[in-house]
Scaffold this active site. Sequence first.
Site, PDB file in Angstrom:
ATOM      1  N   ARG A 123       0.823  -1.216   0.000  1.00 30.47           N
ATOM      2  CA  ARG A 123       0.000   0.000   0.000  1.00 30.47           C
ATOM      3  C   ARG A 123       0.856   1.266   0.000  1.00 30.47           C
ATOM      4  NH1 ARG A 123      -4.970   2.521   0.694  1.00 30.47           N
ATOM      5  NH2 ARG A 123      -5.316   3.802   2.533  1.00 30.47           N
ATOM      6  N   ASN A 138      -3.852   8.177   5.976  1.00 26.75           N
ATOM      7  CA  ASN A 138      -2.625   7.481   6.382  1.00 26.75           C
ATOM      8  C   ASN A 138      -2.905   6.350   7.353  1.00 26.75           C
ATOM      9  OD1 ASN A 138      -3.267   8.565   8.816  1.00 26.75           O
ATOM     10  ND2 ASN A 138      -1.406   9.781   9.051  1.00 26.75           N
ATOM     11  N   HIS A 165       0.610   4.355  -2.656  1.00 24.32           N
ATOM     12  CA  HIS A 165       0.438   5.763  -2.252  1.00 24.32           C
ATOM     13  C   HIS A 165       1.576   6.617  -2.797  1.00 24.32           C
ATOM     14  CE1 HIS A 165      -2.590   5.653   1.310  1.00 24.32           C
ATOM     15  NE2 HIS A 165      -2.946   4.852   0.346  1.00 24.32           N
ATOM     16  N   HIS A 225      -5.856  -5.820  -2.844  1.00 26.41           N
ATOM     17  CA  HIS A 225      -6.728  -5.997  -1.677  1.00 26.41           C
ATOM     18  C   HIS A 225      -6.903  -7.465  -1.307  1.00 26.41           C
ATOM     19  CE1 HIS A 225      -8.509  -1.699  -2.263  1.00 26.41           C
ATOM     20  NE2 HIS A 225      -7.304  -1.698  -1.723  1.00 26.41           N
TER      21      HIS A 225
HETATM   22  C1  HEM Z   1      -8.467   1.428  -6.653  1.00 25.00           C
HETATM   23  C2  HEM Z   1      -8.369   2.363  -5.724  1.00 25.00           C
HETATM   24  C3  HEM Z   1      -8.031   2.029  -4.304  1.00 25.00           C
HETATM   25  C4  HEM Z   1      -8.719   2.460  -3.220  1.00 25.00           C
HETATM   26  C5  HEM Z   1      -9.950   3.341  -3.201  1.00 25.00           C
HETATM   27  C6  HEM Z   1      -8.070   1.895  -2.071  1.00 25.00           C
HETATM   28  C7  HEM Z   1      -8.460   2.106  -0.772  1.00 25.00           C
HETATM   29  C8  HEM Z   1      -7.940   1.466   0.330  1.00 25.00           C
HETATM   30  C9  HEM Z   1      -8.373   1.665   1.685  1.00 25.00           C
HETATM   31  C10 HEM Z   1      -9.435   2.653   2.135  1.00 25.00           C
HETATM   32  C11 HEM Z   1      -7.673   0.812   2.473  1.00 25.00           C
HETATM   33  C12 HEM Z   1      -7.843   0.572   3.973  1.00 25.00           C
HETATM   34  C13 HEM Z   1      -7.270   1.626   4.847  1.00 25.00           C
HETATM   35  C14 HEM Z   1      -7.657   1.286   6.264  1.00 25.00           C
HETATM   36  O1  HEM Z   1      -8.854   1.366   6.582  1.00 25.00           O
HETATM   37  O2  HEM Z   1      -6.785   0.914   7.054  1.00 25.00           O
HETATM   38  C15 HEM Z   1      -6.792   0.067   1.614  1.00 25.00           C
HETATM   39  C16 HEM Z   1      -5.922  -0.894   2.044  1.00 25.00           C
HETATM   40  C17 HEM Z   1      -5.004  -1.516   1.234  1.00 25.00           C
HETATM   41  N1  HEM Z   1      -4.796  -1.268  -0.110  1.00 25.00           N
HETATM   42 FE1  HEM Z   1      -5.973  -0.149  -1.307  1.00 25.00          FE
HETATM   43  N2  HEM Z   1      -7.012   1.131  -2.474  1.00 25.00           N
HETATM   44  C18 HEM Z   1      -6.944   1.198  -3.834  1.00 25.00           C
HETATM   45  C19 HEM Z   1      -5.981   0.627  -4.636  1.00 25.00           C
HETATM   46  C20 HEM Z   1      -4.934  -0.130  -4.159  1.00 25.00           C
HETATM   47  C21 HEM Z   1      -3.798  -0.528  -4.944  1.00 25.00           C
HETATM   48  C22 HEM Z   1      -3.555  -0.134  -6.386  1.00 25.00           C
HETATM   49  C23 HEM Z   1      -3.011  -1.292  -4.140  1.00 25.00           C
HETATM   50  C24 HEM Z   1      -1.699  -1.967  -4.459  1.00 25.00           C
HETATM   51  C25 HEM Z   1      -1.461  -2.581  -5.598  1.00 25.00           C
HETATM   52  C26 HEM Z   1      -3.657  -1.357  -2.847  1.00 25.00           C
HETATM   53  C27 HEM Z   1      -3.207  -2.083  -1.780  1.00 25.00           C
HETATM   54  C28 HEM Z   1      -3.769  -2.060  -0.521  1.00 25.00           C
HETATM   55  C29 HEM Z   1      -3.315  -2.904   0.576  1.00 25.00           C
HETATM   56  C30 HEM Z   1      -2.234  -3.959   0.513  1.00 25.00           C
HETATM   57  C31 HEM Z   1      -4.084  -2.548   1.686  1.00 25.00           C
HETATM   58  C32 HEM Z   1      -3.963  -3.120   3.109  1.00 25.00           C
HETATM   59  C33 HEM Z   1      -2.974  -2.270   3.883  1.00 25.00           C
HETATM   60  C34 HEM Z   1      -2.618  -2.829   5.249  1.00 25.00           C
HETATM   61  O3  HEM Z   1      -3.237  -3.787   5.710  1.00 25.00           O
HETATM   62  O4  HEM Z   1      -1.675  -2.288   5.863  1.00 25.00           O
HETATM   63  N3  HEM Z   1      -4.805  -0.625  -2.890  1.00 25.00           N
HETATM   64  N4  HEM Z   1      -6.967   0.480   0.316  1.00 25.00           N
HETATM   65  C1  NAG Z   2      -1.532  10.089  10.524  1.00 27.78           C
HETATM   66  O1  NAG Z   2      -1.887  11.461  10.590  1.00 27.78           O
HETATM   67  C2  NAG Z   2      -2.155  11.912  11.883  1.00 27.78           C
HETATM   68  C3  NAG Z   2      -2.606  13.379  11.781  1.00 27.78           C
HETATM   69  O2  NAG Z   2      -3.342  13.610  10.617  1.00 27.78           O
HETATM   70  C4  NAG Z   2      -0.866  11.779  12.754  1.00 27.78           C
HETATM   71  O3  NAG Z   2      -1.138  12.189  14.074  1.00 27.78           O
HETATM   72  C5  NAG Z   2      -0.415  10.307  12.744  1.00 27.78           C
HETATM   73  O4  NAG Z   2       0.818  10.164  13.395  1.00 27.78           O
HETATM   74  C6  NAG Z   2      -0.250   9.813  11.307  1.00 27.78           C
HETATM   75  N1  NAG Z   2       0.062   8.378  11.299  1.00 27.78           N
HETATM   76  C7  NAG Z   2       1.137   7.847  10.667  1.00 27.78           C
HETATM   77  C8  NAG Z   2       1.249   6.380  10.687  1.00 27.78           C
HETATM   78  O5  NAG Z   2       1.969   8.530  10.109  1.00 27.78           O
END
Ligand code: HEM
Ligand code: NAG
Length: 317
Positions: free
Chosen positions: A59, A91, A63, A188
């Site tokens: 992720r 983040n 980003h 995902h």
């Molecule tokens: C298509 C548009 C995308 C959207 C709207 C999106 C949105 C998100 C969101 C909202 C989360 C969860 C954040 C949280 O609640 O902690 C997430 C997690 C994640 N996304 Fe996406 N994402 C997108 C595309 C991608 C792409 C292109 C990749 C990589 C190829 C990716 C890989 C991941 C991974 C691996 C996680 C899990 C992160 C973790 O567990 O630390 N995503 N994504």
């Molecule tokens: C995410 O952002 C908040 C403030 O917007 C900050 O306090 C926090 O440390 C940030 N988390 C990471 C993992 O950088």
Amino acid sequence: MAAIATVMVVITTMHFAPLVSALNVNYYENTCPHVDSIVATSVHHATMNDKTVPAALLRMHFHDCFIRGCDASVLLESEGENKAEKDGPPNISLHAFYVIDNAKKALEEVCPGVVSCADILALAARDAVTLSGGPTWDVPKGRKDGRISKATETRQLPAPTFNISQLQQTFSQRSLSLEDLVALSGGHTLGFAHCSSFENRIHKFSPKQDIDPSLNPSFASSLRSICPFDNKVRNAGTSLDSSATLFDNAYYKLLLQGKSIFSSDQALLTHPTTKALVSKFACSPQEFERAFVKSMIKMSSITDGGQEIRHDCRFVR
Ligand code: HEM
Ligand SMILES: *[C@@H]1O[C@H](CO)[C@@H](O)[C@H](O)[C@H]1NC(C)=O
Ligand SMILES: *[C@@H]1O[C@H](CO)[C@@H](O)[C@H](O)[C@H]1NC(C)=O
């Protein structure tokens, strides 16, 4: 004369433009030949202690590439008045920055000032996929690190509430196609989502319906029990698919059953092109892996910002 000058300019640009921007799998062949294995060792060690590391690295790379190109802007710390990307709103799942720090430290010992943090992150994302049982591929290298990171620019990231036209637009702005969108959404298959990222689907979905009707009803109930209305549990949430540490095509199978987590996942079923790709990847792990690798190389080749090689991935030189 003007015509000749024009021709010269055209020839010069044609000749030099690709040399400036082209990444190369053997970029560090002479300057840091063991770069791939040094990064892989750091990712491997970290993953042994913490199974959430691969998802975090994948992720993080996404980003990075979506804001100012893959230039390690996501790794920079806020300084003075400047609030960096990592301190911006989406983040919430970003973590495991130390893995990149450890790889950088190891690299600075053998080839100081040579390997960019952006390349380290691209390699680490590949290793994250491979270590989770996914495919492997050669990572083109030669990115430069950027000097700018702004929290306000995280607005350029796609939101989990996006519909298909919004997703298509964010991707096409980066020259990524609908096929790239579907293949990369397969990321995902790894990791975790907090309640705040999908609560739109399970509470007050619309004026008429509390729950997104495209969700499988029993799956929706389980999401609601994890994330009750006005949830106060800080880290409550759920894994993104049934096998959160395994890189497989289960994400697409679940999506077809109404068991995806984000509206942006569900949106892939609302356009004939993307829907057909979801079905294809659900049926064939090989087709998914092939497409994922191709799209990862495309995404990780978005480079328009970098200027330098950092010594410490958290700070500009
Ligand atoms: C298509 C548009 C995308 C959207 C709207 C999106 C949105 C998100 C969101 C909202 C989360 C969860 C954040 C949280 O609640 O902690 C997430 C997690 C994640 N996304 Fe996406 N994402 C997108 C595309 C991608 C792409 C292109 C990749 C990589 C190829 C990716 C890989 C991941 C991974 C691996 C996680 C899990 C992160 C973790 O567990 O630390 N995503 N994504
Ligand atoms: C995410 O952002 C908040 C403030 O917007 C900050 O306090 C926090 O440390 C940030 N988390 C990471 C993992 O950088
Ligand atoms: C997607 O959302 C945007 C902004 O809300 C809206 O203008 C557009 O009509 C929507 N497109 C689809 C296909 O639902």
